[in-house]
Design a protein around this motif. Structure first.
Motif, short mmCIF file in Angstrom:
data_model
loop_
_atom_site.label_atom_id
_atom_site.label_comp_id
_atom_site.label_asym_id
_atom_site.label_seq_id
_atom_site.Cartn_x
_atom_site.Cartn_y
_atom_site.Cartn_z
N ASP A 148 19.23 29.77 -10.75
CA ASP A 148 19.33 31.02 -11.51
C ASP A 148 17.95 31.43 -12.03
N LEU A 149 17.21 30.47 -12.55
CA LEU A 149 15.87 30.77 -13.06
C LEU A 149 14.92 31.16 -11.93
N VAL A 150 15.01 30.48 -10.79
CA VAL A 150 14.18 30.83 -9.64
C VAL A 150 14.49 32.25 -9.19
N GLY A 151 15.77 32.62 -9.18
CA GLY A 151 16.16 33.97 -8.80
C GLY A 151 15.61 35.02 -9.75
N TRP A 152 15.68 34.75 -11.04
CA TRP A 152 15.14 35.71 -12.01
C TRP A 152 13.62 35.85 -11.85
N LEU A 160 20.08 34.69 -5.25
CA LEU A 160 20.03 33.35 -5.86
C LEU A 160 20.64 33.36 -7.26
N SER A 161 20.42 34.42 -8.02
CA SER A 161 20.91 34.45 -9.40
C SER A 161 22.40 34.76 -9.50
N VAL A 179 13.02 40.90 -4.57
CA VAL A 179 14.06 41.29 -5.52
C VAL A 179 15.44 40.94 -4.97
N ALA A 180 15.66 41.23 -3.69
CA ALA A 180 16.97 40.96 -3.09
C ALA A 180 17.27 39.47 -3.04
N VAL A 181 16.31 38.67 -2.63
CA VAL A 181 16.52 37.21 -2.57
C VAL A 181 16.74 36.66 -3.98
#
Length: 74
Positions: free
Chosen positions: A30-34, A16-17, A10-12
């Motif tokens: 952004d999508l990878v972070g979500w 990223l997002s 969740v933190a990573v």
């Protein structure tokens, strides 16, 4: 995966997002972070539900006490 691993995902994902402005060709960070945040949250809920099942306490069997007569004084 442990609870700590889920929280790290969740933190990573949040970093990223929301905290980066990197641009990689062919990768939407952004999508990878979500996706990482969603997977981490699913992991937290699964860990929590499994932890509840493990936390069920079964009362111990009732024990009987037998008094020993060897120590009586006559």
């Amino acid at each position: 995966m442990s609870l700590g691993g889920c929280i790290i995902l969740v933190a990573v994902g949040a970093i990223l997002s929301f905290a980066t402005d990197w641009h990689m060709k062919g990768v939407n960070l952004d999508l990878v972070g979500w996706i990482l945040m969603i997977v981490g949250l699913i992991g937290v809920f699964v860990f929590r539900s499994v932890g509840r099942r493990r936390g069920v306490v079964v009362p111990p069997a009732q024990t009987t006490v037998v008094e020993d007569e060897r120590h009586r004084r006559i």
